[in-house]
Write a protein that holds these residues in place. Sequence first.
Motif, short mmCIF file in Angstrom:
data_model
loop_
_atom_site.label_atom_id
_atom_site.label_comp_id
_atom_site.label_asym_id
_atom_site.label_seq_id
_atom_site.Cartn_x
_atom_site.Cartn_y
_atom_site.Cartn_z
N LEU A 91 0.86 -1.19 0.00
CA LEU A 91 0.00 0.00 0.00
C LEU A 91 0.89 1.23 0.00
O LEU A 91 2.01 1.19 0.47
CB LEU A 91 -0.89 0.02 1.24
N VAL A 92 0.37 2.34 -0.53
CA VAL A 92 1.12 3.59 -0.55
C VAL A 92 0.44 4.58 0.39
O VAL A 92 -0.71 4.96 0.18
CB VAL A 92 1.19 4.18 -1.98
N ASN A 93 1.16 4.97 1.44
CA ASN A 93 0.57 5.81 2.49
C ASN A 93 0.05 7.15 2.01
O ASN A 93 -0.90 7.69 2.56
CB ASN A 93 1.61 6.06 3.59
N LEU A 94 0.73 7.72 1.00
CA LEU A 94 0.34 9.06 0.57
C LEU A 94 -0.88 9.05 -0.33
O LEU A 94 -1.46 10.08 -0.63
CB LEU A 94 1.50 9.73 -0.18
N MET A 95 -1.27 7.85 -0.76
CA MET A 95 -2.41 7.78 -1.69
C MET A 95 -3.70 7.49 -0.95
O MET A 95 -3.71 6.97 0.15
CB MET A 95 -2.14 6.71 -2.75
N ARG A 138 -14.64 6.83 6.14
CA ARG A 138 -15.25 8.16 6.17
C ARG A 138 -15.20 8.79 4.80
O ARG A 138 -16.20 9.18 4.22
CB ARG A 138 -14.52 9.08 7.18
N ASP A 139 -13.98 8.87 4.28
CA ASP A 139 -13.79 9.54 2.99
C ASP A 139 -12.83 8.70 2.17
O ASP A 139 -11.63 8.66 2.46
CB ASP A 139 -13.23 10.94 3.24
N PRO A 143 -6.08 10.13 2.24
CA PRO A 143 -4.88 9.29 2.22
C PRO A 143 -4.93 8.24 3.34
O PRO A 143 -5.48 8.51 4.41
CB PRO A 143 -3.74 10.27 2.48
N GLY A 145 -2.54 7.12 5.04
CA GLY A 145 -1.52 7.32 6.07
C GLY A 145 -2.11 7.48 7.45
O GLY A 145 -1.49 7.14 8.46
N THR A 146 -3.33 8.01 7.52
CA THR A 146 -3.94 8.26 8.82
C THR A 146 -4.71 7.04 9.34
O THR A 146 -5.22 7.08 10.45
CB THR A 146 -4.90 9.46 8.73
N GLU A 151 -6.61 -1.37 10.08
CA GLU A 151 -7.46 -0.94 8.97
C GLU A 151 -6.75 -1.13 7.64
O GLU A 151 -7.35 -1.53 6.65
CB GLU A 151 -7.85 0.53 9.14
N ASP B 254 5.54 4.61 -3.36
CA ASP B 254 6.23 3.42 -2.89
C ASP B 254 6.39 2.48 -4.09
O ASP B 254 5.48 1.72 -4.42
CB ASP B 254 5.43 2.74 -1.77
N ALA B 257 5.83 -1.34 -3.44
CA ALA B 257 4.42 -1.70 -3.27
C ALA B 257 3.71 -1.67 -4.62
O ALA B 257 2.93 -2.56 -4.95
CB ALA B 257 3.76 -0.75 -2.29
N VAL B 373 -0.47 14.22 6.35
CA VAL B 373 -1.11 13.26 5.45
C VAL B 373 -0.77 11.83 5.83
O VAL B 373 -1.61 10.94 5.81
CB VAL B 373 -0.69 13.54 3.98
N THR B 374 0.51 11.59 6.19
CA THR B 374 0.89 10.23 6.52
C THR B 374 0.57 9.88 7.97
O THR B 374 0.85 8.79 8.43
CB THR B 374 2.40 9.99 6.29
N GLY B 375 -0.03 10.82 8.67
CA GLY B 375 -0.54 10.51 9.99
C GLY B 375 0.48 10.53 11.10
O GLY B 375 0.19 10.09 12.21
#
Lengths: 268, 377
Positions: A91-95, A138-139, A143, A145-146, A151, B254, B257, B373-375
């Motif tokens: 998975l790519v966190n920024l996407m 939710r949305d 991204p 990342g959160t 999840e 990435d 990935a 963004v990356t939390g």
Amino acid sequence: MSEYILELKKVSRYFGSVIALKDIDMQIKLGEVHCLLGDNGAGKSTLIKTLAGVHLASEGEFLLNGVPTAFSSPKDALDKGIATVYQDLALVNLMSVTRNFFMGREITKQWGPFKVFDTEKANAIASEGLAQMGIDVRDPEHPIGTMSGGERQCLAIARAIHFGAKVLILDEPTAALGVKQSANVLKVIAKARSRGLAVILITHNVHHAYPVADRFTLLNRGKSLGTWKKSETTREEILEMMAGGQELENLEAELAEFNRVDQQTATA
Amino acid sequence: MVDASHDSQASQMQNAAPDERVRKESFFKRLLTRPELGSVSGALLVFLFFAIVAGDSGMFNADGILNWSTVSAQLGILAIGACLLMIAGEFDLSIGSMIGFAGMMMSIPALYWGWPVWTCIIFAFAGAMLIGFINGYIVVRTGLPSFIVSLAFLFILRGLTIALSILFTNKTIVSGVSEVAEGDLLAAAFGGQIGTSFFNWLGQIGWIETYSDGSPIVSGIPMVIIWWLLLATISSFVLLRTQFGNWIFAAGGDAKAAKNVGVPTDKVKIILFMFTAFCATVFAACQVFEFGSAAADRGLLKEFEAIIAVVIGGALLTGGYGSVVGACFGALIFGVVQMGIFFTGADSDWFRVFLGVMLLIAVLFNNYIRKRVTGSL
């Protein structure tokens, strides 16, 4: 149609002079969670990589739905319905959730002369796929990342299911997760089973595996110690076999020896 | 399979209840995660500043506007290519040298070898994109940082440009391209203007100033601006709305990935290296056919200006995040400030100070956004 979706008969894998796997027998059934247990170096990774098409078996037979098969590549295995979710999840966190869900397999629609990524439909499918796993997005354009580790694990599983996986191989899905998140992932595994998928769960944590697993296969030093149905065994038995009962006894004996020596030096 | 629909019904019922762990984020906070935010608000500030400071200097007259929008457009074209490449996780430091090289590739055959001008232009584009391909191929094959590979090409191309132009013409500046390009449609697509009759008419009705012979001081919109808008629209569309766009984000976010789920990241990167070279050649062609000459030192330091514009535009140096629209506003800030300082009569050295400070602010800001963004914030 065979009873088993995937069957391994005396599969071995060598790397040069190293015997990574020797004579592994395994039967995978649809609608079952098959748990693969073993300590470090037991050959779990080699076995999943063989199942996933990364390695070819050096010897032995590989039956897919009763038909002898050899996977030429991970892509080939994937096309035949064997999806592997590795620990890094791909998975790519920024996407965003949706962009990750469809990464590499984007759905498109015609927009005038152009083919565009069908965002609305993709959002709906991704949300629905995750909702079926009990995750409320939710949305879907947010991204990932959160999102929590659990999840994200579920997202990777939902993605594999959506793209037609019949056999789902999960590599240590609960390794980096807390208690609650692990429980969530295990619930998702149970849901995948209830949808008729075969799940191969690789772990060294019996406590996580025991509640969801239907069968256990124990690996030790490249060999299978055997496969047990859950009804035929108990958690303690498995745990003892896994730790290698003999080795634990040896350890206890050694510790007793240390104690004896300590006492002797104290009295001397 | 049977209870799948049942499952989804149940979960949809769950969906109805809001998750208590989600904080309501204000509109402003959501806006903060947009990559364009920094450069758009920066551009507004810059406009406001110069409207106050240099409002009466002619900066916002027809010719003033043309002036800074041309500068912005030139850099903008480069920034678009650099932006997509940076989102895909790579750099190209050879853009600047490519401008000089491409300019020579289209001028020397036209002036010295007697080729028709349009074939020279096609030759230059093909040559530049081939070099872009080689650049990209080396990067994806060796896994070396593109920083170092393209740095090598920065020197190779600049050296080749000077050496070859001396070898073939004995000069490092070749001029007279305008004469041979007369009537060539493809050359006009880069060096020409659009809307000349419209501007004539604007001059006649007195909306824009005219010279003493009655011709308007702005005779048309230069093609470089048209190219900028065109490339920006296409690139932004591709990035945000197509499958290839998703692959660009994935390759930079990435690469491993992305590869694991079947994204051809190597192909994506090579195509973007070629696109960057294409953009540099568009820039070169516009310059050559507008001014009628090519020089071996054209495009010096442009690679850094392009990267600055992209970073001000909100892209992350590490890839995976950014916006073409942002990069265009970054280029706009660049052009407005550069010409604004000229119009206010301030020492142009201050421009560099300003650039450095802007870059620093932008990087700090982007870093903060990435963490959000990356939390990890």
